[in-house]
Design a protein around this motif. Structure first.
Motif, short mmCIF file in Angstrom:
data_model
loop_
_atom_site.label_atom_id
_atom_site.label_comp_id
_atom_site.label_asym_id
_atom_site.label_seq_id
_atom_site.Cartn_x
_atom_site.Cartn_y
_atom_site.Cartn_z
N THR A 299 0.82 -1.22 0.00
CA THR A 299 0.00 0.00 0.00
C THR A 299 0.85 1.26 0.00
O THR A 299 0.56 2.23 -0.70
N ASP B 82 0.98 -5.84 -4.51
CA ASP B 82 0.10 -5.87 -3.35
C ASP B 82 0.49 -7.15 -2.62
O ASP B 82 0.64 -8.21 -3.24
N ASP C 133 -0.83 -6.76 4.53
CA ASP C 133 -1.74 -7.90 4.68
C ASP C 133 -1.01 -9.23 4.92
O ASP C 133 -1.53 -10.09 5.62
N TYR D 183 -9.30 8.00 1.01
CA TYR D 183 -8.81 6.63 1.10
C TYR D 183 -9.45 5.91 2.28
O TYR D 183 -9.39 6.38 3.42
N GLN E 16 -9.00 3.01 4.61
CA GLN E 16 -7.92 2.11 5.04
C GLN E 16 -8.39 0.66 5.18
O GLN E 16 -7.65 -0.26 4.95
N ALA F 167 -9.11 -0.51 1.62
CA ALA F 167 -7.97 -0.25 0.74
C ALA F 167 -8.39 0.25 -0.63
O ALA F 167 -7.84 -0.15 -1.65
#
Lengths: 177, 177, 177, 177
Positions: free
Chosen positions: A14, A56, A89, C19, C21, C24
């Motif tokens: 991100t 990502d 993530d 944005y 969070q 995403a």
């Protein structure tokens, strides 16, 4: 005096997403972390960059993760510290994989990233990278996640999807009260 | 878990200067450091503020410096760490005065500031304060200056007016090769 | 002297995306345009806000567009100018609908927005809104798109998806050489 | 279609001041306005720069002012509009001098600047320059000051030192009710 050598390995995440005007989405395309680091003033420090991939972290394959581990291992040999820029993530999986491969690393290895892309107002990316680079000088050798004012050492560091930060896993040995 | 308590004592300095449109000068007038710190995300940390004075550090009197030392001493008793925001020109004197008054402090005491005001583009203030707050958790008890990616412990830390950063004084015991 | 009254009607669009969070993604959720306008200094001007909807302009239904037209019509009666913040993908349709409904408006009606969200570094949103508000004082009554240093009057204004700006349509009467 | 040619003449002023770390003061040293203009997206517009001097406008001599007038005059012949970046304290004198020398200019000549340097957070410089460049396309030939959402035409435009903006002088013909 020889400068302190920090190797920054970028994998995407991100923090590094930029806005694609044509497709109207955020995506991993540009070397934004390099620009971020170069905006800092770091005395007696030599930062090198290795742009490994732009993904990502949900899209990292086992092969990608193995490449990250191998790159950290080889880079650690010729640096005083390694910073890995990573999506949040699956940062925890990469941290555990690094610890499994390098149970006693010779230098601090710090994983960081952001909950909000660096190019978006209010991003935590500049703070996290500033802290990660600073932590390299003070931490003992080991594998760490540095986010939001804290350094947490692996094993047992996980993303808390409720509060959107990293915490010590309640089940981990060090996490028990 | 109890949060980590950091007391931030502000004394003015370049970092906190804002622009006075009427007089067309930069001056110490507003609580800019509080805003800076509140823009950071600090997990399990409780930051308190003590706005002691708003002075260019060249204008600090012996009485002012004594007040800073006394405030740090009393604040250190009820905090896990103390950050002193200070002008760079006489930060070294205040660091030595703190060390003379508290040769073995119970917690880390970190002096920081900036070469460029926080409100000016390209300021090093956000970086230095981010590092100072982060350093509070990792440093052993002692008196330090944190600037530009480094923590330097007193005695023997001075401003290098050539490179505009803080360095270990060439004459200090730890500074000798 | 009575202030110049500008009514700003917000409908969403890329400019206003923030944005998220947790998910995403960028999405229309917050009153970001109000904050943008309030950051400007506008002498002898009274800006009022009407937050009509928060939609990507590709998601506007015929009913939504009719509501925009009606709101502009009623607002124009008690303002010196109207600014409509709009997504760029169907801004052209809304401009033509406004012209069909109000072929001879009493005041300037200015549509604007951005190719990059205001919260993303390098956004054109602040520039476009600054220009749109300024244009309100200088333009003759009519329907306009204001983007990237230019005011273009309807009919015949379209988004150029190649260069990502607004242009006079090659087929429109005024567009022919 | 031929682009619209705007000549930007920079003379210094508050808008262009940058921070000198060594002397701890703001001063006119760098070509900051060029960077500001280049951050804007201006379609079908060609901006050229003439860096004439870098002075606080209180320090402009009669000779300096004569040079500005001569440069504007010659530049106006080969441009569609001229923008003069100027300190606010004597901008009014330069505007009147331009009008005396060019009572019927062929193109719009726009003076602008800022109350707060562009590099300082909260500066009005980006807004004023965005407006000045935009105004070039809409204003009739003449001499103007563009600040804070308004274009005011000379003669009779003065700095209001109370509200820190430009206003029509109460004694000027157009200023009378």
């Amino acid at each position: 005096m020889a400068p302190f050598r920090i190797a920054v390995i970028t994998t995407g995440g991100t923090i590094a997403k930029t806005y694609d005007q044509r497709k109207a989405v955020l995506r991993n395309a540009d070397p934004v972390v390099k620009r971020l680091v170069r905006s800092l003033r770091l005395e007696e420090t030599k930062v090198s960059f290795k742009e490994l991939m732009q993904k990502d972290s949900l899209d990292l394959s086992p092969h990608d993760r193995a490449r990250i581990v191998e790159t950290v291992r080889s880079t650690a040999r010729r640096s005083n510290a390694v910073v890995v820029i990573h999506g949040t993530d699956t940062l925890s999986e990469t941290g555990e994989a690094l610890l499994a491969a390098m149970p006693a690393p010779a230098v601090p290895i710090v994983l960081t990233g952001a909950m909000v892309p660096f190019v978006v107002a209010g991003s935590d990316g500049l703070q996290n990278v500033t802290e990660a680079l600073f932590a390299c000088r003070l931490l003992a050798p080991g594998i760490y996640a540095v986010f939001h004012g804290r350094a947490l050492s692996f094993p047992g560091v996980v993303k808390d999807r409720e509060t959107l930060t990293f915490v010590r896993c309640p089940d981990s040995p060090e996490g028990r009260p």
